[in-house]
Design an enzyme around this catalytic site. Structure first.
Site, PDB file in Angstrom:
ATOM      1  N   GLU A 113      14.925  -3.010 -20.178  1.00  0.00           N
ATOM      2  CA  GLU A 113      13.750  -3.873 -20.326  1.00  0.00           C
ATOM      3  C   GLU A 113      13.600  -4.342 -21.780  1.00  0.00           C
ATOM      4  O   GLU A 113      13.311  -5.527 -22.024  1.00  0.00           O
ATOM      5  CB  GLU A 113      12.513  -3.097 -19.887  1.00  0.00           C
ATOM      6  CG  GLU A 113      11.194  -3.817 -19.983  1.00  0.00           C
ATOM      7  CD  GLU A 113      10.044  -2.906 -19.602  1.00  0.00           C
ATOM      8  OE1 GLU A 113       9.060  -2.835 -20.375  1.00  0.00           O
ATOM      9  OE2 GLU A 113      10.121  -2.247 -18.552  1.00  0.00           O
ATOM     10  N   LYS A 128      14.331   6.266 -15.427  1.00  0.00           N
ATOM     11  CA  LYS A 128      13.224   5.412 -15.864  1.00  0.00           C
ATOM     12  C   LYS A 128      13.356   5.073 -17.346  1.00  0.00           C
ATOM     13  O   LYS A 128      13.055   3.949 -17.776  1.00  0.00           O
ATOM     14  CB  LYS A 128      11.890   6.113 -15.601  1.00  0.00           C
ATOM     15  CG  LYS A 128      10.647   5.357 -16.111  1.00  0.00           C
ATOM     16  CD  LYS A 128      10.584   3.932 -15.548  1.00  0.00           C
ATOM     17  CE  LYS A 128       9.220   3.299 -15.698  1.00  0.00           C
ATOM     18  NZ  LYS A 128       8.681   3.262 -17.056  1.00  0.00           N
ATOM     19  N   SER A 167       7.515   2.265 -12.293  1.00  0.00           N
ATOM     20  CA  SER A 167       7.612   1.001 -13.016  1.00  0.00           C
ATOM     21  C   SER A 167       6.913  -0.112 -12.257  1.00  0.00           C
ATOM     22  O   SER A 167       6.961  -0.180 -11.034  1.00  0.00           O
ATOM     23  CB  SER A 167       9.074   0.602 -13.242  1.00  0.00           C
ATOM     24  OG  SER A 167       9.141  -0.646 -13.926  1.00  0.00           O
ATOM     25  N   HIS A 193      15.945   2.398 -17.585  1.00  0.00           N
ATOM     26  CA  HIS A 193      15.288   1.187 -17.080  1.00  0.00           C
ATOM     27  C   HIS A 193      14.489   0.522 -18.195  1.00  0.00           C
ATOM     28  O   HIS A 193      14.571  -0.685 -18.415  1.00  0.00           O
ATOM     29  CB  HIS A 193      14.377   1.565 -15.911  1.00  0.00           C
ATOM     30  CG  HIS A 193      13.336   0.539 -15.546  1.00  0.00           C
ATOM     31  ND1 HIS A 193      12.201   0.311 -16.320  1.00  0.00           N
ATOM     32  CD2 HIS A 193      13.239  -0.311 -14.502  1.00  0.00           C
ATOM     33  CE1 HIS A 193      11.474  -0.636 -15.766  1.00  0.00           C
ATOM     34  NE2 HIS A 193      12.078  -1.034 -14.668  1.00  0.00           N
ATOM     35  N   ASN A 194      13.734   1.321 -18.945  1.00  0.00           N
ATOM     36  CA  ASN A 194      12.930   0.770 -20.032  1.00  0.00           C
ATOM     37  C   ASN A 194      13.801   0.256 -21.173  1.00  0.00           C
ATOM     38  O   ASN A 194      13.460  -0.731 -21.829  1.00  0.00           O
ATOM     39  CB  ASN A 194      11.964   1.834 -20.558  1.00  0.00           C
ATOM     40  CG  ASN A 194      10.798   2.078 -19.615  1.00  0.00           C
ATOM     41  OD1 ASN A 194      10.842   1.683 -18.455  1.00  0.00           O
ATOM     42  ND2 ASN A 194       9.774   2.739 -20.094  1.00  0.00           N
TER      43      ASN A 194
END
Length: 507
Positions: free
Chosen positions: A195, A188, A134, A191-192
């Protein structure tokens, strides 16, 4: 080749992220070999390495030459489009690799694909990592957040490289071994998802300040820059301030006003919401951000709906109650700041709860505090309060929800008044704030000891005999609701008939 001439590591896939990560590795003093199916990309990367300081990077035009240029045990990073291209790249490279060599997929891959490839690699004696990366192209070049998961030995083989390449924060490099299997890719993905929620909330803050407060882009730039020096300090707040300052080179005003209001996506947000549903984890802030992207794509439908509803008398984009009202801009700005902060905490809380649920299902033993730490630098969601999130999980590794951490609980309570004012004002003005509204509803639902779910469960038992539990005794129960209701209705009807006749019954 002479052993001294062999590279420390290799990287295949030289689009923007691949090129920049390769140059980052070389810039840290690690000789690296690079390969791409399109030879011009190889030559372009070699040229950049020469221009950017004569970096120790060698280009190769065949899979065989590329693999054999790397010192054993070989470690090869792949940065290609997720799905079939990854399998094709592995097939072309692995035929030249030896047992004990490692493949590291740095793309946004579905975690189950990574787990399949782990098994396939192990059958050939190879090691495998699925590594979330990232930070965008700038992060890849200067220091990303790295989330590797899979074979631990594969991580140990490149730990020194990753520790130097990753973003550096006060408590170490932004990389850690996440866990076994597809843990790195799953982390990940979440995480996105966070986001997605973060970006949606910021866009809603912008909409309220612009539409209700009437603030100009210049004023918005100053406000977001000021916010970035306080509790909201983060990469996304920082770049938002920059965006408001960029003029339109093809006309008057700022570029942001000329951008079509349709948001793209690549799938990780959808995967996050799907996994939340599969694991029965409430993630309404993240889900609302995904829905908002879907709705943004209906540009023509929205324009048509605006015309139809305007003709029906809705009163334009901002409904009647706010027209002619004086808005206290200073108070509005401060309220929006507090509402944004509280909503962001809910988004992170939902993401962390999803990670914990998946960890328990898969036996990954994810360290949520350590994940918050490696997100402090390099990545898109890096923010000041991630250090406080890290400390919250260090205080209590079994923390049920960030909202009930004593420090965050106090802050949520302190900000709830402003939060409710902003959401109420937006509703009154006809401005959609799905992220803030769903965050507030999440907070209000989670904090209530008693919900109206008892009625929903009664309805389920009524039409489906799904049973229910009681608050005053153990066990499962079923009631013949329809039968009892008819009997009760009959009795009530007889009582009212008698009452109307002037008769009174004690029983």
């Amino acid at each position: 080749m002479e052993a001294a001439a062999l590279s420390r590591i290799g990287l295949a896939g030289l689009a923007v992220m691949g090129q920049n990560l390769a140059l980052n590795i070389a810039d840290k003093g690690f000789p690296i070999s690079v390969y791409n199916r399109t030879a011009s990309k190889v030559d372009e990367t070699v040229g950049r390495a020469a221009v950017e300081g004569g970096l120790p990077l060698s280009g190769h035009h065949s899979p065989r030459d590329f693999v054999l240029s790397i010192a054993r045990p070989r470690s090869v990073i792949i940065l290609v489009k997720a799905g079939a291209p990854v399998d094709q790249t592995i097939a072309s490279l692995s035929q030249f690799m030896d047992p004990g060599d490692s493949i590291i997929d740095g793309g946004n891959e579905w975690y189950e694909n990574t787990e399949r490839r782990l098994r396939e690699a192990a059958a050939r004696g190879l090691l495998y990592l699925g590594m979330g990366v990232s930070g965008g192209e700038d992060g890849a070049r200067h220091g990303p957040s790295l989330m590797p998961g899979g074979h631990l030995q594969a991580y140990h083989n490149v730990q020194d490289v990753l520790a130097r390449v990753a973003a550096q924060v006060d408590d170490g490099p932004c990389v850690t071994f996440v866990g076994e299997g597809g843990a790195g890719n799953f982390v990940k993905m979440v995480h996105n998802g966070i986001e997605y929620g973060d970006m949606q909330l910021i866009s809603e803050a912008y909409d309220v300040l612009r539409t209700v407060g009437g603030l100009s882009n210049r004023e918005l730039a100053e406000i977001f820059a000021e916010w970035n020096s306080g509790e909201l300090e983060s990469f996304l707040i920082e770049i938002t301030a920059d965006i408001f300052r960029v003029p339109d080179e093809h006309g008057e005003g700022e570029l942001v006003d000329k951008i079509l209001d349709k948001t793209g996506m690549k799938g990780t947000g959808k995967w996050t919401v799907q996994q939340a549903a599969e694991l029965s984890v409430a993630a309404p802030t993240i889900a609302s951000s995904l829905d908002s992207r879907y709705l943004s794509g209906l540009k023509e439908e929205r324009e048509a709906a605006a015309r139809v509803l305007d003709e029906a008398g809705i009163g334009g984009e901002v409904s009647g109650p706010l027209l002619g009202r004086t808005i206290d801009k200073k108070r509005l700005i401060d309220d929006v700041r507090q509402a944004l902060y509280a909503s962001k905490i809910c988004s992170y809380a939902q993401g962390m709860n999803l990670l914990r649920a998946k960890s328990e299902e898969k036996g990954w033993n994810l360290n949520l505090g350590e994940l918050a730490r490696i997100w402090k630098g390099g990545c898109i969601i890096r923010a000041r309060f991630l250090d406080r999130i890290k400390k919250a999980y260090e205080r209590n590794r079994r923390l049920a929800n960030l909202i009930v951490d004593p420090e965050f609980a106090r802050e949520m309570v302190q900000r709830q008044g402003a939060w409710r004012r902003v959401v109420g004002l937006a509703i009154e003005a006809g401005i959609s704030t799905p992220g803030m509204c769903s965050s507030l509803a999440y907070f209000d639902t989670y904090r209530r000891a008693r919900l109206p779910a008892n009625l929903v469960q009664a309805q389920r038992d009524y039409f489906g005999a799904h049973t229910y539990e009681r608050v005053d005794r153990p066990g499962s129960f079923h009631t013949e609701w329809s039968k009892i209701a008819r009997q009760s209705n009959a009795g009530a009807g007889y009582y009212f008939y008698c009452a109307n006749e002037g008769m009174r019954y004690a029983e």
